[in-house]
Design an enzyme around this catalytic site. Structure first.
Site, PDB file in Angstrom:
ATOM      1  N   CYS A 178       0.839  -1.206   0.000  1.00  9.87           N
ATOM      2  CA  CYS A 178       0.000   0.000   0.000  1.00  9.87           C
ATOM      3  C   CYS A 178       0.870   1.250   0.000  1.00  9.87           C
ATOM      4  CB  CYS A 178      -0.999  -0.052   1.148  1.00  9.87           C
ATOM      5  SG  CYS A 178      -2.359   1.144   0.939  1.00  9.87           S
TER       6      CYS A 178
ATOM      7  N   HIS B 295      -3.642  -5.000   0.729  1.00 11.78           N
ATOM      8  CA  HIS B 295      -3.135  -5.359   2.056  1.00 11.78           C
ATOM      9  C   HIS B 295      -3.164  -6.879   2.241  1.00 11.78           C
ATOM     10  CE1 HIS B 295      -2.702  -1.437   4.123  1.00 11.78           C
ATOM     11  NE2 HIS B 295      -3.552  -1.050   3.184  1.00 11.78           N
TER      12      HIS B 295
ATOM     13  N   GLU C 254      -1.709  -8.621   4.330  1.00  6.06           N
ATOM     14  CA  GLU C 254      -1.723  -8.982   5.754  1.00  6.06           C
ATOM     15  C   GLU C 254      -3.129  -9.055   6.321  1.00  6.06           C
ATOM     16  OE1 GLU C 254      -2.151  -4.560   6.035  1.00  6.06           O
ATOM     17  OE2 GLU C 254      -1.141  -5.967   4.682  1.00  6.06           O
TER      18      GLU C 254
END
Length: 227
Positions: A115, A209, A211
């Site tokens: 990002c 993202h 994660e």
């Protein structure tokens, strides 16, 4: 020794964070980042902002570098004036992470930007950013989901060859590409969703993202390159 590569992940630096009875300045990182590194087979190390002159020494001790998501890059970094909806600057973090990126590129260490990290990679190589766009969140503080389509023949396409739904939360994006970068994935609306730097080292940026999802392929590819 486990043989797992050591992956450094850049962190936030916040002036006031509360936990327990404490409210203090803190270097912090959402737990999704180290968990993703661990799930992908790496050892995670938090890398908080420091004097940029130390970045090369830090990178030399790591096997791979991740520049994490976070606040907007200060527009002066890419020669622009701040627009109304651009967030407040995080100058210490900008300076440190730009130095980490430069050190990783100079040393050939594998580098992943997530990002903001992808946007900062683009800026480090002379690119610019769109300061505001709509449609890539599900509301304030709520991650959205949309598909990204890989560009055939790219590093990212080798990692994830099919169209993939990804967790997304951003209001800025790559505009003019930095020197040497190529687009390796895009969204249905044309937004650049991944960039990479072809060459001897492993360099990839993703606008979403990972994660926040279950797909470990991008991080696992970094860990393999760092092994």
């Amino acid at each position: 020794m486990s043989g797992r590569p050591l992956i450094g992940v850049s962190t936030y630096l916040e002036s006031k964070v509360g936990w327990g009875v404490w409210e203090l300045p803190a270097a912090l990182l959402p737990a999704g980042y180290p968990r993703l590194v661990q799930a992908a087979g790496g050892l995670a190390s938090m890398v908080p902002p420091d004097d940029p002159s130390y970045a090369a020494d830090v990178v030399a001790r790591l096997d791979g570098v991740v520049v994490a998501g976070g606040p907007d890059v200060e527009p002066v970094r890419y020669g622009a004036e701040r627009e109304e909806r651009t967030g407040p600057p995080a100058r210490e973090r900008d300076a440190w992470e730009l130095a980490l990126i430069e050190a990783a590129l100079a040393s050939g260490k594998p580098l992943l930007g997530i990002c903001r990290g992808m946007q900062l990679m683009n800026v480090a190589l002379g690119g610019t950013l769109v300061q505001h766009m709509d449609g890539h969140t599900a509301g304030t503080g709520v991650f959205g989901t949309h598909a990204v389509t890989p560009v055939p023949g790219t590093l990212y396409a080798r990692v994830a060859p099919e169209e993939t739904a990804v967790p997304t939360y951003h209001h800025q994006a790559v505009d003019r590409l930095g020197k040497g970068l190529v687009v390796s994935a895009h969204a249905a609306d044309g937004t650049v969703e991944a960039v990479e730097l072809p060459g001897a080292s492993w360099v990839l940026g993703v606008q979403w993202h990972p994660e926040m999802g279950e797909d470990t392929r991008v991080m696992a590819a970094l860990v393999r390159a760092a092994s």
